[in-house]
Scaffold this motif. Structure first.
Motif, PDB file in Angstrom:
ATOM      1  N   GLY A  17       0.784  -1.225   0.000  1.00 27.37           N
ATOM      2  CA  GLY A  17       0.000   0.000   0.000  1.00 27.37           C
ATOM      3  C   GLY A  17       0.819   1.280   0.000  1.00 27.37           C
ATOM      4  N   TRP A  18       2.138   1.149  -0.040  1.00 25.53           N
ATOM      5  CA  TRP A  18       3.015   2.315  -0.003  1.00 25.53           C
ATOM      6  C   TRP A  18       2.764   3.238  -1.192  1.00 25.53           C
ATOM      7  N   ARG A  19       2.638   2.667  -2.361  1.00 30.57           N
ATOM      8  CA  ARG A  19       2.437   3.472  -3.572  1.00 30.57           C
ATOM      9  C   ARG A  19       1.150   4.295  -3.482  1.00 30.57           C
ATOM     10  N   ASP A  20       0.074   3.667  -3.036  1.00 30.55           N
ATOM     11  CA  ASP A  20      -1.196   4.392  -2.897  1.00 30.55           C
ATOM     12  C   ASP A  20      -1.089   5.490  -1.843  1.00 30.55           C
ATOM     13  N   GLU A  21      -0.394   5.188  -0.757  1.00 33.33           N
ATOM     14  CA  GLU A  21      -0.204   6.183   0.306  1.00 33.33           C
ATOM     15  C   GLU A  21       0.567   7.397  -0.224  1.00 33.33           C
ATOM     16  N   MET A  22       1.587   7.163  -1.029  1.00 30.00           N
ATOM     17  CA  MET A  22       2.373   8.266  -1.591  1.00 30.00           C
ATOM     18  C   MET A  22       1.553   9.065  -2.600  1.00 30.00           C
ATOM     19  N   ARG A  23       0.716   8.379  -3.354  1.00 31.86           N
ATOM     20  CA  ARG A  23      -0.148   9.071  -4.315  1.00 31.86           C
ATOM     21  C   ARG A  23      -1.066  10.053  -3.586  1.00 31.86           C
ATOM     22  N   VAL A  24      -1.636   9.613  -2.474  1.00 27.03           N
ATOM     23  CA  VAL A  24      -2.526  10.469  -1.679  1.00 27.03           C
ATOM     24  C   VAL A  24      -1.755  11.660  -1.123  1.00 27.03           C
ATOM     25  N   LEU A  25      -0.540  11.426  -0.614  1.00 30.48           N
ATOM     26  CA  LEU A  25       0.269  12.527  -0.079  1.00 30.48           C
ATOM     27  C   LEU A  25       0.600  13.565  -1.150  1.00 30.48           C
ATOM     28  N   VAL A  26       0.942  13.095  -2.343  1.00 26.37           N
ATOM     29  CA  VAL A  26       1.261  14.014  -3.439  1.00 26.37           C
ATOM     30  C   VAL A  26       0.026  14.813  -3.841  1.00 26.37           C
ATOM     31  N   GLN A  27      -1.093  14.142  -3.977  1.00 23.67           N
ATOM     32  CA  GLN A  27      -2.323  14.845  -4.350  1.00 23.67           C
ATOM     33  C   GLN A  27      -2.688  15.897  -3.306  1.00 23.67           C
ATOM     34  N   LYS A  28      -2.561  15.551  -2.045  1.00 19.57           N
ATOM     35  CA  LYS A  28      -2.869  16.490  -0.964  1.00 19.57           C
ATOM     36  C   LYS A  28      -1.930  17.700  -1.014  1.00 19.57           C
ATOM     37  N   ALA A  29      -0.646  17.455  -1.236  1.00 20.31           N
ATOM     38  CA  ALA A  29       0.323  18.554  -1.317  1.00 20.31           C
ATOM     39  C   ALA A  29       0.016  19.472  -2.484  1.00 20.31           C
ATOM     40  N   ILE A  30      -0.392  18.905  -3.605  1.00 21.63           N
ATOM     41  CA  ILE A  30      -0.732  19.714  -4.787  1.00 21.63           C
ATOM     42  C   ILE A  30      -1.952  20.584  -4.494  1.00 21.63           C
ATOM     43  N   VAL A  31      -2.967  20.015  -3.887  1.00 22.98           N
ATOM     44  CA  VAL A  31      -4.179  20.770  -3.563  1.00 22.98           C
ATOM     45  C   VAL A  31      -3.860  21.891  -2.569  1.00 22.98           C
ATOM     46  N   GLU A  32      -3.062  21.575  -1.535  1.00 22.30           N
ATOM     47  CA  GLU A  32      -2.717  22.569  -0.525  1.00 22.30           C
ATOM     48  C   GLU A  32      -1.941  23.747  -1.103  1.00 22.30           C
ATOM     49  N   ARG A  33      -1.213  23.516  -2.173  1.00 17.06           N
ATOM     50  CA  ARG A  33      -0.415  24.585  -2.791  1.00 17.06           C
ATOM     51  C   ARG A  33      -1.146  25.285  -3.925  1.00 17.06           C
ATOM     52  N   GLY A  34      -2.393  24.932  -4.144  1.00 14.10           N
ATOM     53  CA  GLY A  34      -3.199  25.649  -5.125  1.00 14.10           C
ATOM     54  C   GLY A  34      -3.238  25.060  -6.515  1.00 14.10           C
ATOM     55  N   GLY A  35      -2.822  23.817  -6.670  1.00 12.20           N
ATOM     56  CA  GLY A  35      -2.923  23.161  -7.972  1.00 12.20           C
ATOM     57  C   GLY A  35      -1.582  22.852  -8.593  1.00 12.20           C
ATOM     58  N   VAL A  36      -1.635  22.065  -9.653  1.00 12.70           N
ATOM     59  CA  VAL A  36      -0.426  21.590 -10.327  1.00 12.70           C
ATOM     60  C   VAL A  36       0.446  22.739 -10.826  1.00 12.70           C
ATOM     61  N   GLY A  37      -0.168  23.781 -11.340  1.00 12.69           N
ATOM     62  CA  GLY A  37       0.588  24.904 -11.891  1.00 12.69           C
ATOM     63  C   GLY A  37       1.305  25.749 -10.853  1.00 12.69           C
ATOM     64  N   VAL A  39       3.041  24.372  -8.114  1.00 14.76           N
ATOM     65  CA  VAL A  39       4.017  23.584  -7.364  1.00 14.76           C
ATOM     66  C   VAL A  39       4.967  22.920  -8.356  1.00 14.76           C
ATOM     67  N   THR A  40       6.247  22.883  -7.983  1.00 17.07           N
ATOM     68  CA  THR A  40       7.230  22.246  -8.856  1.00 17.07           C
ATOM     69  C   THR A  40       7.487  20.813  -8.379  1.00 17.07           C
ATOM     70  N   LEU A  41       8.045  20.026  -9.266  1.00 18.76           N
ATOM     71  CA  LEU A  41       8.405  18.659  -8.920  1.00 18.76           C
ATOM     72  C   LEU A  41       9.400  18.660  -7.750  1.00 18.76           C
ATOM     73  N   GLU A  42      10.347  19.574  -7.794  1.00 21.23           N
ATOM     74  CA  GLU A  42      11.352  19.661  -6.727  1.00 21.23           C
ATOM     75  C   GLU A  42      10.700  19.940  -5.371  1.00 21.23           C
ATOM     76  N   GLU A  43       9.701  20.816  -5.353  1.00 22.19           N
ATOM     77  CA  GLU A  43       8.995  21.118  -4.104  1.00 22.19           C
ATOM     78  C   GLU A  43       8.246  19.892  -3.587  1.00 22.19           C
ATOM     79  N   LEU A  44       7.625  19.162  -4.492  1.00 27.74           N
ATOM     80  CA  LEU A  44       6.907  17.946  -4.098  1.00 27.74           C
ATOM     81  C   LEU A  44       7.868  16.904  -3.530  1.00 27.74           C
ATOM     82  N   VAL A  45       8.974  16.703  -4.209  1.00 25.39           N
ATOM     83  CA  VAL A  45       9.961  15.723  -3.741  1.00 25.39           C
ATOM     84  C   VAL A  45      10.478  16.119  -2.365  1.00 25.39           C
TER      85      VAL A  45
END
Length: 96
Positions: A17-37, A39-45
């Motif tokens: 379930g690690w992959r699904d857990e990471m997917r949720v964390l990434v999606q949450k981080a993107i939403v919290e930062r106002g969308g894909v446009g 946030v950068t990949l470096e910030e997500l990492v």
């Protein structure tokens, strides 16, 4: 054989379930930062990396270590130390 190690790791991370857990964390981080446009990949990492590393189960880490050690020995033409039996795990197998 390195492909076998990669395949095994990928399979174990999906199965636990690690992959699904990471997917949720990434999606949450993107939403919290106002969308894909916004946030950068470096910030997500940078944000996700510590949690992603600590979330890998110990049995997956142990299996990976055994497989990598075995791979390196084989590449160098070395035998396993006395009393050590090397096992290369195939996808779907686990030491635990």
């Amino acid at each position: 054989e390195i492909d076998t190690v990669r395949t095994q790791l990928r399979s174990q991370l999906i199965d636990c379930g690690w992959r699904d857990e990471m997917r949720v964390l990434v999606q949450k981080a993107i939403v919290e930062r106002g969308g894909v446009g916004r946030v950068t990949l470096e910030e997500l990492v940078e944000e996700i990396k510590p949690r992603s590393q600590s979330a890998v189960p110990e049995n997956v880490k142990s299996d990976l270590m055994l497989n990598v050690t075995s791979f390196i020995r084989k590449e160098r033409g070395e035998a396993a130390p006395d009393g050590v039996v090397e096992v290369v795990l195939r996808p779907g197998m686990s030491m635990v």
